[in-house]
Enzyme design. Structure first.
Site, PDB file in Angstrom:
ATOM      1  N   GLU A 100      43.794  48.265  27.378  1.00 34.85           N
ATOM      2  CA  GLU A 100      45.044  47.845  26.921  1.00 34.85           C
ATOM      3  C   GLU A 100      46.104  47.973  27.724  1.00 34.85           C
ATOM      4  OE1 GLU A 100      46.513  46.177  24.906  1.00 34.85           O
ATOM      5  OE2 GLU A 100      46.209  46.465  22.843  1.00 34.85           O
ATOM      6  N   ASP A 101      47.234  47.495  27.545  1.00 30.00           N
ATOM      7  CA  ASP A 101      48.566  47.704  28.355  1.00 30.00           C
ATOM      8  C   ASP A 101      49.084  49.089  27.488  1.00 30.00           C
ATOM      9  OD1 ASP A 101      49.199  46.194  25.772  1.00 30.00           O
ATOM     10  OD2 ASP A 101      50.421  44.937  26.738  1.00 30.00           O
ATOM     11  N   ASP A 104      51.125  51.884  20.845  1.00 26.16           N
ATOM     12  CA  ASP A 104      52.421  52.012  20.244  1.00 26.16           C
ATOM     13  C   ASP A 104      52.141  52.608  18.902  1.00 26.16           C
ATOM     14  OD1 ASP A 104      55.371  51.761  19.727  1.00 26.16           O
ATOM     15  OD2 ASP A 104      55.138  49.759  19.205  1.00 26.16           O
ATOM     16  N   PHE A 154      61.425  50.544  24.915  1.00 23.52           N
ATOM     17  CA  PHE A 154      60.875  49.261  25.078  1.00 23.52           C
ATOM     18  C   PHE A 154      60.678  48.914  26.408  1.00 23.52           C
ATOM     19  CE2 PHE A 154      60.244  44.571  24.957  1.00 23.52           C
ATOM     20  CZ  PHE A 154      59.259  44.728  23.827  1.00 23.52           C
ATOM     21  N   ARG A 167      56.299  39.498  32.050  1.00 21.71           N
ATOM     22  CA  ARG A 167      55.072  39.976  32.169  1.00 21.71           C
ATOM     23  C   ARG A 167      54.494  40.041  33.797  1.00 21.71           C
ATOM     24  NH1 ARG A 167      52.256  39.979  27.279  1.00 21.71           N
ATOM     25  NH2 ARG A 167      52.733  38.086  25.938  1.00 21.71           N
TER      26      ARG A 167
HETATM   27  P1  IMP Z   1      50.528  48.839  18.431  1.00 20.65           P
HETATM   28  O1  IMP Z   1      49.562  48.038  17.478  1.00 20.65           O
HETATM   29  O2  IMP Z   1      51.704  48.962  17.662  1.00 20.65           O
HETATM   30  O3  IMP Z   1      49.940  50.254  18.880  1.00 20.65           O
HETATM   31  O4  IMP Z   1      51.337  47.817  19.694  1.00 20.65           O
HETATM   32  C1  IMP Z   1      50.243  47.412  20.589  1.00 20.65           C
HETATM   33  C2  IMP Z   1      50.819  46.340  21.172  1.00 20.65           C
HETATM   34  O5  IMP Z   1      52.265  46.193  20.966  1.00 20.65           O
HETATM   35  C3  IMP Z   1      50.722  46.240  22.628  1.00 20.65           C
HETATM   36  O6  IMP Z   1      49.334  45.600  23.028  1.00 20.65           O
HETATM   37  C4  IMP Z   1      51.770  45.513  23.195  1.00 20.65           C
HETATM   38  O7  IMP Z   1      51.486  44.075  23.439  1.00 20.65           O
HETATM   39  C5  IMP Z   1      52.958  45.557  22.109  1.00 20.65           C
HETATM   40  N1  IMP Z   1      53.909  46.458  22.526  1.00 20.65           N
HETATM   41  C6  IMP Z   1      54.215  47.822  22.036  1.00 20.65           C
HETATM   42  N2  IMP Z   1      55.158  48.511  22.680  1.00 20.65           N
HETATM   43  C7  IMP Z   1      55.612  47.589  23.462  1.00 20.65           C
HETATM   44  C8  IMP Z   1      56.634  47.507  24.384  1.00 20.65           C
HETATM   45  O8  IMP Z   1      57.298  48.644  24.704  1.00 20.65           O
HETATM   46  N3  IMP Z   1      56.947  46.448  25.152  1.00 20.65           N
HETATM   47  C9  IMP Z   1      56.234  45.517  25.176  1.00 20.65           C
HETATM   48  N4  IMP Z   1      55.223  45.240  24.389  1.00 20.65           N
HETATM   49  C10 IMP Z   1      55.017  46.172  23.376  1.00 20.65           C
HETATM   50 MG    MG Z   2      48.961  43.910  23.832  1.00 21.90          MG
END
Ligand code: IMP
Ligand code: MG
Length: 178
Positions: A100-101, A104, A154, A167
């Site tokens: 994963e990238d 969050d 962010f 990206r």
């Molecule tokens: P989560 O499900 O809240 O953990 O979020 C995961 C997804 O939200 C990641 O795979 C990203 O695609 C997106 N995301 C979360 N934080 C950021 C950010 O700071 N910049 C861009 N995308 C984000």
């Molecule tokens: Mg993602």
């Protein structure tokens, strides 16, 4: 608020990112010790990271790509994970590495770990994220491997987007508040 490229501040340079990925690769090589791995890249955000990471891995490896989306619009998560395409081969008995990238809230990671446990009896399921925003967590999920911990910024670049843009940047940047 709009994100303009000239307002971005560098959080991690291309060199810092690539050095970290090399280190992660070495750690993973040690852990898997030559055993076969299925590397699962979570599109779209993790595509750059996954491709650079697997180049450092030295075991027999297959790549799979799944597509999820959880981010709503702009800076905030929708709180709901959409499985856009989650077709996978039979992973029973396999070593699975989810790439994963960023983690969050952790909702995406939790969704994926639950999906794996419900559908397969894998030999191992590990989660590797380039970035970890620990302060935003809403679940008890922790990545097994991560590159950098970041605070509640962010970020964009190197796969991460703002409304689909940025990206393609080679660095990871954030919108700086002076
Ligand atoms: P989560 O499900 O809240 O953990 O979020 C995961 C997804 O939200 C990641 O795979 C990203 O695609 C997106 N995301 C979360 N934080 C950021 C950010 O700071 N910049 C861009 N995308 C984000
Ligand atoms: Mg993602």
């Amino acid at each position: 608020m709009d994100v303009k490229i000239e307002d971005l501040k560098i959080l991690f340079s291309e060199e810092q990112i690539q050095n970290k990925i090399k280190e992660l690769g070495q750690e993973l090589n040690k852990f898997y010790n030559g055993e076969e791995v299925y590397a699962i890249c979570v599109l779209k955000g993790a595509v750059f990271f996954a491709i650079d990471l697997v180049k450092h891995l030295n075991m027999p490896l297959k790549m799979e790509f799944i597509r999820l989306s959880s981010y709503g619009t702009g800076f905030s998560t929708s709180g709901k994970v959409n499985a856009v395409d989650i077709s996978l081969p039979d992973l029973n008995g396999k070593n699975v590495l989810i790439i994963e990238d960023i983690i969050d809230t952790g909702l995406t990671a939790k969704f994926l770990m639950d999906f794996m446990h419900c559908n397969f009896k894998t030999k191992s399921t590990k989660f590797c994220s380039l970035l970890d925003k620990k302060v935003s967590r809403r679940t008890d999920i922790e990545p097994d491997y991560y590159g950098f911990e970041i605070d509640d910024k962010f970020v964009v670049g190197y796969g991460l987007d703002y409304e689909g843009y940025y990206r393609n940047l080679r660095f990871i940047g954030y919108v700086g508040e002076e």
